[in-house]
Design a protein around this motif. Sequence first.
Motif, PDB file in Angstrom:
ATOM      1  N   THR A 134      14.352  -4.715 -36.914  1.00 34.11           N
ATOM      2  CA  THR A 134      15.193  -3.691 -37.543  1.00 34.11           C
ATOM      3  C   THR A 134      16.288  -3.202 -36.601  1.00 34.11           C
ATOM      4  O   THR A 134      17.410  -2.955 -37.037  1.00 34.11           O
ATOM      5  CB  THR A 134      14.356  -2.503 -38.061  1.00 34.11           C
ATOM      6  OG1 THR A 134      13.579  -1.971 -36.994  1.00 34.11           O
ATOM      7  CG2 THR A 134      13.466  -2.923 -39.202  1.00 34.11           C
ATOM      8  N   GLU A 135      15.994  -3.075 -35.306  1.00 34.72           N
ATOM      9  CA  GLU A 135      16.989  -2.568 -34.363  1.00 34.72           C
ATOM     10  C   GLU A 135      18.058  -3.604 -34.013  1.00 34.72           C
ATOM     11  O   GLU A 135      19.238  -3.291 -33.953  1.00 34.72           O
ATOM     12  CB  GLU A 135      16.315  -2.072 -33.085  1.00 34.72           C
ATOM     13  CG  GLU A 135      15.555  -0.780 -33.289  1.00 34.72           C
ATOM     14  CD  GLU A 135      14.841  -0.311 -32.031  1.00 34.72           C
ATOM     15  OE1 GLU A 135      14.942  -0.977 -30.972  1.00 34.72           O
ATOM     16  OE2 GLU A 135      14.168   0.733 -32.108  1.00 34.72           O
ATOM     17  N   ARG A 136      17.636  -4.837 -33.755  1.00 36.55           N
ATOM     18  CA  ARG A 136      18.603  -5.839 -33.288  1.00 36.55           C
ATOM     19  C   ARG A 136      19.063  -6.804 -34.374  1.00 36.55           C
ATOM     20  O   ARG A 136      20.173  -7.308 -34.320  1.00 36.55           O
ATOM     21  CB  ARG A 136      18.010  -6.647 -32.124  1.00 36.55           C
ATOM     22  CG  ARG A 136      17.765  -5.821 -30.885  1.00 36.55           C
ATOM     23  CD  ARG A 136      17.325  -6.631 -29.663  1.00 36.55           C
ATOM     24  NE  ARG A 136      16.420  -7.732 -29.928  1.00 36.55           N
ATOM     25  CZ  ARG A 136      16.731  -9.029 -29.721  1.00 36.55           C
ATOM     26  NH1 ARG A 136      17.895  -9.378 -29.250  1.00 36.55           N
ATOM     27  NH2 ARG A 136      15.843  -9.968 -29.976  1.00 36.55           N
ATOM     28  N   SER A 147      19.961  -3.785 -38.100  1.00 36.51           N
ATOM     29  CA  SER A 147      20.762  -2.580 -37.888  1.00 36.51           C
ATOM     30  C   SER A 147      22.255  -2.825 -37.637  1.00 36.51           C
ATOM     31  O   SER A 147      23.081  -2.049 -38.108  1.00 36.51           O
ATOM     32  CB  SER A 147      20.176  -1.752 -36.748  1.00 36.51           C
ATOM     33  OG  SER A 147      20.913  -0.569 -36.583  1.00 36.51           O
ATOM     34  N   LYS A 158      10.048  -3.471 -35.168  1.00 37.86           N
ATOM     35  CA  LYS A 158      11.036  -2.643 -34.476  1.00 37.86           C
ATOM     36  C   LYS A 158      12.170  -3.499 -33.917  1.00 37.86           C
ATOM     37  O   LYS A 158      13.347  -3.161 -34.078  1.00 37.86           O
ATOM     38  CB  LYS A 158      10.363  -1.847 -33.360  1.00 37.86           C
ATOM     39  CG  LYS A 158      11.300  -0.901 -32.667  1.00 37.86           C
ATOM     40  CD  LYS A 158      10.580  -0.080 -31.616  1.00 37.86           C
ATOM     41  CE  LYS A 158      11.591   0.840 -30.943  1.00 37.86           C
ATOM     42  NZ  LYS A 158      11.002   1.583 -29.851  1.00 37.86           N
ATOM     43  N   ASP A 159      11.837  -4.623 -33.285  1.00 40.36           N
ATOM     44  CA  ASP A 159      12.859  -5.515 -32.735  1.00 40.36           C
ATOM     45  C   ASP A 159      13.770  -6.038 -33.840  1.00 40.36           C
ATOM     46  O   ASP A 159      14.996  -6.035 -33.710  1.00 40.36           O
ATOM     47  CB  ASP A 159      12.183  -6.671 -31.986  1.00 40.36           C
ATOM     48  CG  ASP A 159      13.168  -7.592 -31.261  1.00 40.36           C
ATOM     49  OD1 ASP A 159      14.199  -7.094 -30.755  1.00 40.36           O
ATOM     50  OD2 ASP A 159      12.884  -8.799 -31.187  1.00 40.36           O
TER      51      ASP A 159
END
Length: 193
Positions: free
Chosen positions: A109-111, A114, A106-107
């Motif tokens: 892909t988001e930061r 993305s 998650k970290d």
Amino acid sequence: MSRIYFPPAASRNVVAAGRNVAASRNVVATLVFLAITGSAHAEGTVAAARPEIQGTGLETQNKAIVRSAFETWRTGGNIFAELLSPDVVWTIHGSSPVAGTYRGLKDFTERGSSPLTSRLSTPILPEVHTIVADGDTVIIRFDGSATTTSGAPYRNQFVWIFKMKDGSVVKAEAFLDLAAYQRVVDNNEPRAQ
């Protein structure tokens, strides 16, 4: 001056050991060259330089998993949720704002991903040049291309180094042209979510 006498069997062992050391050095040099250049000629050289060295089952399996994931990606599939462990540690090397270490899928892909992918109107299309496996490590050299939200082309070259465990990537290191990445982030509006 006196000479040292080696029995014939010992002489053969010394010569054979010297050949093995020289062959190992040649294989390592060729693998480094292959990983950096992705040369098809170098790939043939590796096979010719070490016909007696075969990949282990683990190497063959990891290489096949990564190759299959990149083929899925090339046909439009999302590989990250399937290929990366949920607790992957992903490091982007360099000195731009996106460089750093991300902990968890998650970290990352988001930061990590993305900021770029949200500014692309098409998915990045990978063109794999080389996949090399050594134990639990897989190195992939590929080019990626896409179209930005402003219609401009995005092209980059990548080297990813994966540490695999049980068929998933648990640690990744990424090398790419971060200036090209940052230009897309700075000059394109994100897609509407």
